[in-house]
Design a protein around this motif. Structure first.
Motif, mmCIF file in Angstrom:
data_model
loop_
_atom_site.group_PDB
_atom_site.id
_atom_site.type_symbol
_atom_site.label_atom_id
_atom_site.label_comp_id
_atom_site.label_asym_id
_atom_site.label_seq_id
_atom_site.Cartn_x
_atom_site.Cartn_y
_atom_site.Cartn_z
ATOM 1 N N ALA A 184 -19.599 -14.202 -0.527
ATOM 2 C CA ALA A 184 -21.023 -14.382 -0.796
ATOM 3 C C ALA A 184 -21.332 -15.829 -1.156
ATOM 4 O O ALA A 184 -22.282 -16.429 -0.630
ATOM 5 C CB ALA A 184 -21.460 -13.447 -1.932
ATOM 6 N N CYS A 185 -20.521 -16.409 -2.051
ATOM 7 C CA CYS A 185 -20.720 -17.809 -2.441
ATOM 8 C C CYS A 185 -20.578 -18.730 -1.239
ATOM 9 O O CYS A 185 -21.343 -19.692 -1.077
ATOM 10 C CB CYS A 185 -19.716 -18.203 -3.521
ATOM 11 S SG CYS A 185 -19.971 -17.386 -5.116
ATOM 12 N N ALA A 186 -19.600 -18.428 -0.380
ATOM 13 C CA ALA A 186 -19.384 -19.248 0.812
ATOM 14 C C ALA A 186 -20.591 -19.185 1.744
ATOM 15 O O ALA A 186 -21.038 -20.208 2.275
ATOM 16 C CB ALA A 186 -18.130 -18.774 1.546
ATOM 17 N N SER A 187 -21.141 -18.003 1.941
ATOM 18 C CA SER A 187 -22.307 -17.852 2.819
ATOM 19 C C SER A 187 -23.507 -18.606 2.266
ATOM 20 O O SER A 187 -24.242 -19.264 3.017
ATOM 21 C CB SER A 187 -22.657 -16.367 2.989
ATOM 22 O OG SER A 187 -21.619 -15.675 3.650
ATOM 23 N N VAL A 188 -23.722 -18.498 0.960
ATOM 24 C CA VAL A 188 -24.854 -19.192 0.342
ATOM 25 C C VAL A 188 -24.693 -20.705 0.482
ATOM 26 O O VAL A 188 -25.637 -21.418 0.845
ATOM 27 C CB VAL A 188 -24.989 -18.796 -1.139
ATOM 28 C CG1 VAL A 188 -26.041 -19.657 -1.839
ATOM 29 C CG2 VAL A 188 -25.366 -17.323 -1.264
ATOM 30 N N ALA A 189 -23.484 -21.215 0.217
ATOM 31 C CA ALA A 189 -23.250 -22.658 0.320
ATOM 32 C C ALA A 189 -23.448 -23.143 1.748
ATOM 33 O O ALA A 189 -24.091 -24.181 1.989
ATOM 34 C CB ALA A 189 -21.836 -22.986 -0.165
ATOM 35 N N ALA B 23 -17.287 -26.820 0.866
ATOM 36 C CA ALA B 23 -17.059 -25.902 -0.260
ATOM 37 C C ALA B 23 -17.210 -24.457 0.211
ATOM 38 O O ALA B 23 -16.471 -23.566 -0.227
ATOM 39 C CB ALA B 23 -18.038 -26.207 -1.391
ATOM 40 N N GLY B 24 -18.177 -24.229 1.118
ATOM 41 C CA GLY B 24 -18.342 -22.891 1.679
ATOM 42 C C GLY B 24 -17.125 -22.449 2.472
ATOM 43 O O GLY B 24 -16.677 -21.297 2.371
ATOM 44 N N LEU C 288 -14.109 -23.464 1.991
ATOM 45 C CA LEU C 288 -13.064 -23.201 1.003
ATOM 46 C C LEU C 288 -13.254 -21.818 0.381
ATOM 47 O O LEU C 288 -12.283 -21.079 0.162
ATOM 48 C CB LEU C 288 -13.094 -24.277 -0.086
ATOM 49 C CG LEU C 288 -11.982 -24.229 -1.142
ATOM 50 C CD1 LEU C 288 -10.618 -24.419 -0.489
ATOM 51 C CD2 LEU C 288 -12.205 -25.293 -2.211
ATOM 52 N N GLY C 289 -14.513 -21.460 0.127
ATOM 53 C CA GLY C 289 -14.798 -20.121 -0.406
ATOM 54 C C GLY C 289 -14.395 -19.029 0.569
ATOM 55 O O GLY C 289 -13.850 -17.999 0.176
ATOM 56 N N ASP C 290 -14.662 -19.260 1.867
ATOM 57 C CA ASP C 290 -14.236 -18.288 2.885
ATOM 58 C C ASP C 290 -12.719 -18.123 2.872
ATOM 59 O O ASP C 290 -12.199 -16.999 2.948
ATOM 60 C CB ASP C 290 -14.680 -18.761 4.276
ATOM 61 C CG ASP C 290 -16.072 -18.276 4.629
ATOM 62 O OD1 ASP C 290 -16.512 -17.264 4.067
ATOM 63 O OD2 ASP C 290 -16.722 -18.929 5.465
ATOM 64 N N GLY C 291 -12.003 -19.262 2.782
ATOM 65 C CA GLY C 291 -10.541 -19.196 2.745
ATOM 66 C C GLY C 291 -10.045 -18.411 1.552
ATOM 67 O O GLY C 291 -9.145 -17.559 1.684
ATOM 68 N N GLY C 292 -10.623 -18.669 0.388
ATOM 69 C CA GLY C 292 -10.241 -17.914 -0.805
ATOM 70 C C GLY C 292 -10.566 -16.438 -0.667
ATOM 71 O O GLY C 292 -9.796 -15.570 -1.106
ATOM 72 N N GLY C 293 -11.700 -16.140 -0.028
ATOM 73 C CA GLY C 293 -12.069 -14.742 0.179
ATOM 74 C C GLY C 293 -11.084 -14.014 1.069
ATOM 75 O O GLY C 293 -10.697 -12.870 0.800
ATOM 76 N N TYR C 294 -10.647 -14.677 2.150
ATOM 77 C CA TYR C 294 -9.677 -14.050 3.053
ATOM 78 C C TYR C 294 -8.340 -13.813 2.346
ATOM 79 O O TYR C 294 -7.683 -12.783 2.566
ATOM 80 C CB TYR C 294 -9.472 -14.907 4.302
ATOM 81 C CG TYR C 294 -10.628 -14.860 5.253
ATOM 82 C CD1 TYR C 294 -11.077 -13.649 5.795
ATOM 83 C CD2 TYR C 294 -11.295 -16.020 5.634
ATOM 84 C CE1 TYR C 294 -12.148 -13.606 6.671
ATOM 85 C CE2 TYR C 294 -12.374 -15.986 6.509
ATOM 86 C CZ TYR C 294 -12.795 -14.776 7.014
ATOM 87 O OH TYR C 294 -13.859 -14.733 7.873
ATOM 88 N N VAL C 295 -7.935 -14.751 1.489
ATOM 89 C CA VAL C 295 -6.687 -14.573 0.738
ATOM 90 C C VAL C 295 -6.794 -13.371 -0.188
ATOM 91 O O VAL C 295 -5.890 -12.525 -0.256
ATOM 92 C CB VAL C 295 -6.350 -15.851 -0.066
ATOM 93 C CG1 VAL C 295 -5.195 -15.583 -1.036
ATOM 94 C CG2 VAL C 295 -5.986 -16.992 0.883
ATOM 95 N N MET C 296 -7.906 -13.271 -0.914
ATOM 96 C CA MET C 296 -8.091 -12.146 -1.837
ATOM 97 C C MET C 296 -8.217 -10.826 -1.084
ATOM 98 O O MET C 296 -7.720 -9.795 -1.540
ATOM 99 C CB MET C 296 -9.335 -12.380 -2.696
ATOM 100 C CG MET C 296 -9.242 -13.583 -3.634
ATOM 101 S SD MET C 296 -7.793 -13.531 -4.721
ATOM 102 C CE MET C 296 -8.177 -12.093 -5.716
#
Length: 293
Positions: free
Chosen positions: A20-25, A51-52, A54-62
């Motif tokens: 969500a954060c990645a999409s918003v950014a 930054a978005g 990076l958020g996507d990458g973190g989301g895929y890891v989680m």
């Protein structure tokens, strides 16, 4: 072992929040680029856009961690909650108030998509389908994406354009999903095998086109119009190709099929409703709605 489902839930919710954060950014970065400017060149220079990513990458890891600890039926519906995280985050930064009607549509969409994913839950098929088996279904799928792209680049208002471009991006992401299983299986046979397979290049091409259309959708309209369309188009396209090419089958019959049909109808209705309810708004102004929360 008893704590694993709880940890999986926590990881899935963390993934949803990061997505969500990645999409918003990314939407904020893309919307700041005028349509007569070079979108990709502008985004590459934007720290917010990176930054978005990076958020996507973190989301895929989680998400991967959640799937390693829990079942798909537990994790995927929770990932859908990224829609419910993204809307208030987008509203906060854009200054657009979310109406109760829009919230209701968003919740209905998330529930319907979760039902679609859980009840449909296709069986695993044959990932190594011949090229000839791909031609007709892939042509239909890409054709639908092209039609949606043309509509998204037309003179329609921002909400509709974002919806169509988001749907087109989701379809291409769904195509990428359909190729992913075969390409990941090839990884065990060395890099030469991966690079020599046409499926690898089809995966890269569909993913790249999907990313570009996603950013165009973010550029032309509000997140409430593009993200729901993108979110539902991806699994629908992937399941369509899975059933027509990869010999996957839905694990339902009778009432289950009717339930899936109802879920799809609700997803389409709420996606359009969201694009219309929020797409007309401007920062600081609430669009007409029966009740404002």
């Amino acid at each position: 072992m008893g704590d694993l489902p709880l940890i999986s839930i926590i990881c899935a919710l963390a993934a949803a929040l990061l997505f969500a954060c990645a999409s918003v950014a990314q939407q904020r970065a893309a919307s700041a680029v005028a349509e007569d400017e070079a979108l990709v060149a502008s985004l590459i220079r934007s720290p917010r856009w990176w930054a978005g990513l990076l958020g996507d990458g973190g989301g895929y890891v989680m998400q991967a961690l959640a799937l390693s600890l829990g079942s798909v039926l537990l994790v995927q519906p929770l990932i859908v909650s990224s829609l419910l995280f993204a809307l208030p985050l987008s509203a906060k930064f854009s200054g657009i108030r979310i109406t109760r009607y829009a919230w209701t549509c968003a919740v209905m969409l998330a529930i319907a998509l979760a039902v679609f994913l859980v009840v449909g839950d296709p069986t695993e098929g044959n990932s190594n389908a011949a090229f000839s088996d791909w031609i007709a279904p892939l042509a239909l799928t890409v054709g639908a994406a092209v039609v949606a792209t043309i509509a998204g680049l037309s003179k329609l208002d921002a909400g509709w354009r974002a919806l169509f471009l988001g749907a087109a991006a989701g379809i291409f992401f769904g195509v990428a999903v359909a190729f992913t299983k075969y390409v990941t299986d090839l990884l065990g046979h060395g890099l030469v095998g991966v690079l020599s397979a046409w499926q690898t290049w089809a995966l890269i091409a569909s993913g790249a086109v999907g990313v570009y259309l996603q950013q165009r959708a973010f550029q032309v309209g509000p997140l409430s119009a593009s993200l729901p369309a993108l979110t539902i188009a991806e699994p629908i396209a992937a399941i369509f190709l899975g059933m027509t090419v990869l010999d996957e089958r839905l694990r339902v019959d009778g009432p289950g099929i009717a339930l899936i049909g109802c879920a799809v109808a609700v997803m389409i209705f709420t996606t359009i409703a969201l694009s219309r309810s929020q797409g007309r708004e401007t920062p600081g102004v609430t669009a007409p709605s029966p009740v404002v929360s």
